[in-house]
Design a protein around this motif. Structure first.
Motif, short mmCIF file in Angstrom:
data_model
loop_
_atom_site.label_atom_id
_atom_site.label_comp_id
_atom_site.label_asym_id
_atom_site.label_seq_id
_atom_site.Cartn_x
_atom_site.Cartn_y
_atom_site.Cartn_z
N ALA A 49 0.84 -1.14 0.09
CA ALA A 49 -0.16 -0.04 -0.11
C ALA A 49 0.98 1.40 0.11
CB ALA A 49 -0.90 0.22 1.22
N VAL A 50 2.15 1.08 0.69
CA VAL A 50 2.84 2.26 0.83
C VAL A 50 3.43 2.65 -0.46
CG1 VAL A 50 4.95 3.24 1.93
CG2 VAL A 50 3.18 2.34 3.17
N ALA A 51 4.05 1.50 -1.16
CA ALA A 51 4.79 1.57 -2.34
C ALA A 51 3.77 1.93 -3.52
CB ALA A 51 5.33 0.15 -2.84
N ILE A 52 2.45 1.45 -3.47
CA ILE A 52 1.53 1.99 -4.39
C ILE A 52 1.16 3.50 -4.41
CG2 ILE A 52 -0.88 1.99 -5.15
CD1 ILE A 52 -0.77 -0.99 -4.69
N ALA A 53 1.26 3.95 -3.02
CA ALA A 53 0.59 5.37 -2.84
C ALA A 53 2.13 6.26 -3.19
CB ALA A 53 0.52 5.58 -1.46
N LEU A 54 3.05 5.70 -2.91
CA LEU A 54 4.51 6.47 -3.19
C LEU A 54 4.66 6.60 -4.92
CD1 LEU A 54 7.09 5.60 -0.56
CD2 LEU A 54 5.67 7.61 -0.82
N THR A 55 4.23 5.44 -5.50
CA THR A 55 4.45 5.46 -7.01
C THR A 55 3.12 6.40 -7.61
OG1 THR A 55 5.20 3.03 -6.89
CG2 THR A 55 4.57 4.02 -9.07
N TRP A 56 1.96 6.24 -7.02
CA TRP A 56 0.96 7.25 -7.47
C TRP A 56 1.33 8.62 -7.37
CZ3 TRP A 56 -2.33 10.68 -5.07
CH2 TRP A 56 -3.34 11.07 -5.87
N ARG A 57 1.82 8.89 -6.13
CA ARG A 57 2.14 10.52 -5.90
C ARG A 57 3.29 10.96 -6.96
NH1 ARG A 57 3.75 12.74 -0.08
NH2 ARG A 57 4.08 15.12 -0.63
N MET A 58 4.29 9.92 -7.24
CA MET A 58 5.37 10.36 -7.98
C MET A 58 5.01 10.49 -9.54
SD MET A 58 8.88 7.94 -8.72
CE MET A 58 8.12 6.81 -9.34
N LEU A 59 4.04 9.46 -9.89
CA LEU A 59 3.50 9.75 -11.34
C LEU A 59 2.62 10.94 -11.42
CD1 LEU A 59 2.67 5.95 -11.95
CD2 LEU A 59 4.62 7.34 -12.93
N THR A 60 2.06 11.40 -10.45
CA THR A 60 1.14 12.66 -10.23
C THR A 60 2.10 13.83 -10.56
OG1 THR A 60 -0.77 11.52 -9.05
CG2 THR A 60 -0.70 13.86 -9.26
N SER A 61 2.98 13.71 -9.55
CA SER A 61 4.14 14.77 -9.56
C SER A 61 4.77 15.04 -11.17
CB SER A 61 5.07 14.76 -8.67
OG SER A 61 4.60 14.57 -7.09
N ARG A 62 5.05 13.73 -11.71
CA ARG A 62 5.66 14.03 -12.94
C ARG A 62 4.67 14.52 -13.96
NH1 ARG A 62 9.16 8.17 -13.66
NH2 ARG A 62 10.73 8.60 -12.24
N ARG A 63 3.34 14.08 -13.74
CA ARG A 63 2.26 14.74 -14.81
C ARG A 63 2.05 16.16 -14.58
NH1 ARG A 63 -0.35 9.69 -13.95
NH2 ARG A 63 -1.68 10.68 -12.06
N LEU A 73 3.00 21.63 -16.51
CA LEU A 73 3.73 22.98 -16.12
C LEU A 73 4.74 23.42 -17.04
CD1 LEU A 73 4.25 23.01 -12.31
CD2 LEU A 73 2.51 24.34 -13.58
N SER A 74 5.72 22.51 -17.48
CA SER A 74 6.78 22.53 -18.66
C SER A 74 5.97 22.81 -20.01
CB SER A 74 7.52 21.41 -18.84
OG SER A 74 8.29 21.08 -17.47
N GLY A 75 5.16 22.25 -20.02
CA GLY A 75 4.26 22.30 -21.41
C GLY A 75 3.59 23.60 -21.40
N ASP A 76 3.07 24.34 -20.51
CA ASP A 76 2.43 25.55 -20.35
C ASP A 76 3.52 26.52 -20.45
OD1 ASP A 76 0.24 24.15 -20.01
OD2 ASP A 76 0.01 24.46 -17.94
N LEU A 77 4.44 26.23 -19.81
CA LEU A 77 5.79 27.32 -19.88
C LEU A 77 6.34 27.55 -21.22
CD1 LEU A 77 7.41 29.27 -18.43
CD2 LEU A 77 9.29 27.23 -17.90
N ALA A 78 6.43 26.19 -22.00
CA ALA A 78 6.87 26.29 -23.38
C ALA A 78 5.80 26.94 -24.24
CB ALA A 78 7.05 24.75 -23.75
N LYS A 79 4.55 26.71 -23.89
CA LYS A 79 3.46 27.47 -25.01
C LYS A 79 3.37 28.92 -24.59
CE LYS A 79 0.22 23.31 -25.00
NZ LYS A 79 -0.96 22.66 -24.83
N GLY A 80 3.77 29.42 -23.37
CA GLY A 80 3.69 30.94 -22.86
C GLY A 80 4.89 31.28 -23.79
#
Length: 231
Positions: free
Chosen positions: A152-166, A171-178
């Protein structure tokens, strides 16, 4: 019929992703229930003989063997089941992977079935395990619960890491578009300013061409030799 007519894309026969995920989970649960029933009715004696052969009546061996059994045969099936849900494979392949994950839980399921079932075979197997494999069943429970907590801890950390990457990618895409929009705006402003400057220059040139020689000033009569008017 004209060749330029739009061609309709054939619809895919594969079910939506959420249906495939629900089907995989439900299939795993049904298979786990079937294993539990079979384990409580047909396999208790076989599993009790294997466990008592491992432990041989030693309590410390029962604790160590039970912990290893609980951790390995809970954590590995959870990892395989997680892959079955997350992998972008055909749904039949995911069902097969999910079935393999459930089969890997067989030692834990058999232990729980022997401990919880009231059938004659399970009762006899439970008695054999209490004598020949002391502390094994409790250690299996402890290892399985610990493996579930770690998963459960591993899945929660993985989900949080994937969410942070997304979020970072968004944000990088928005900055490049700006930046691209600012660059385009600056280019348009420069082009508009250049066009206005060129238009003003052309207008000034046309006025000079259409105006002719400048009009004479009032004192040009004196320079031409005419006598000044009397005061």
């Amino acid at each position: 019929m004209s060749d330029d007519a739009p061609k309709t894309k054939p619809s895919s026969s594969a079910p939506p992703p959420w249906i495939r995920t629900v089907t995989t989970v439900l299939g795993a649960l049904i298979l786990a229930i079937v294993l539990f029933v079979l384990g409580s009715a047909l396999l208790p004696g076989w599993w009790a003989s294997i466990v008592t052969g491992w432990v041989d009546g030693v309590s410390s061996a029962g604790v160590l063997t039970g912990l290893l059994c609980g951790v390995i045969f809970t954590l590995v099936p959870l990892a395989v089941g997680y892959l079955a849900i997350r992998l972008r494979k055909p749904w039949r392949t995911r069902l097969i992977i999910g079935a393999v994950a459930v089969l890997l839980t067989l030692p834990v399921v058999l232990t729980i079935a022997i401990d919880a079932s009231t059938t004659l075979a399970a009762t006899e197997a439970r008695t054999d395990m209490v004598i020949g494999a002391p502390s094994f069943t409790g250690a299996v429970y402890g290892g399985a619960l610990g493996a579930v907590a770690v998963a459960a801890v591993a899945i929660a950390l993985t989900w949080r890491m994937l969410t942070s990457r997304r979020k970072v990618r968004a944000l990088s895409g928005d900055l490049a578009k700006g930046k691209a929009r600012e660059k385009d705006r600056a280019a348009r402003d420069a082009a508009a300013e250049e066009a206005r400057t060129a238009a003003a220059r052309d207008a000034a040139a046309r006025e000079r061409e259409a105006g002719g020689p400048p009009a004479p000033r009032p004192d040009s009569a004196e320079s031409a030799g005419e006598p000044p008017a009397e005061r």
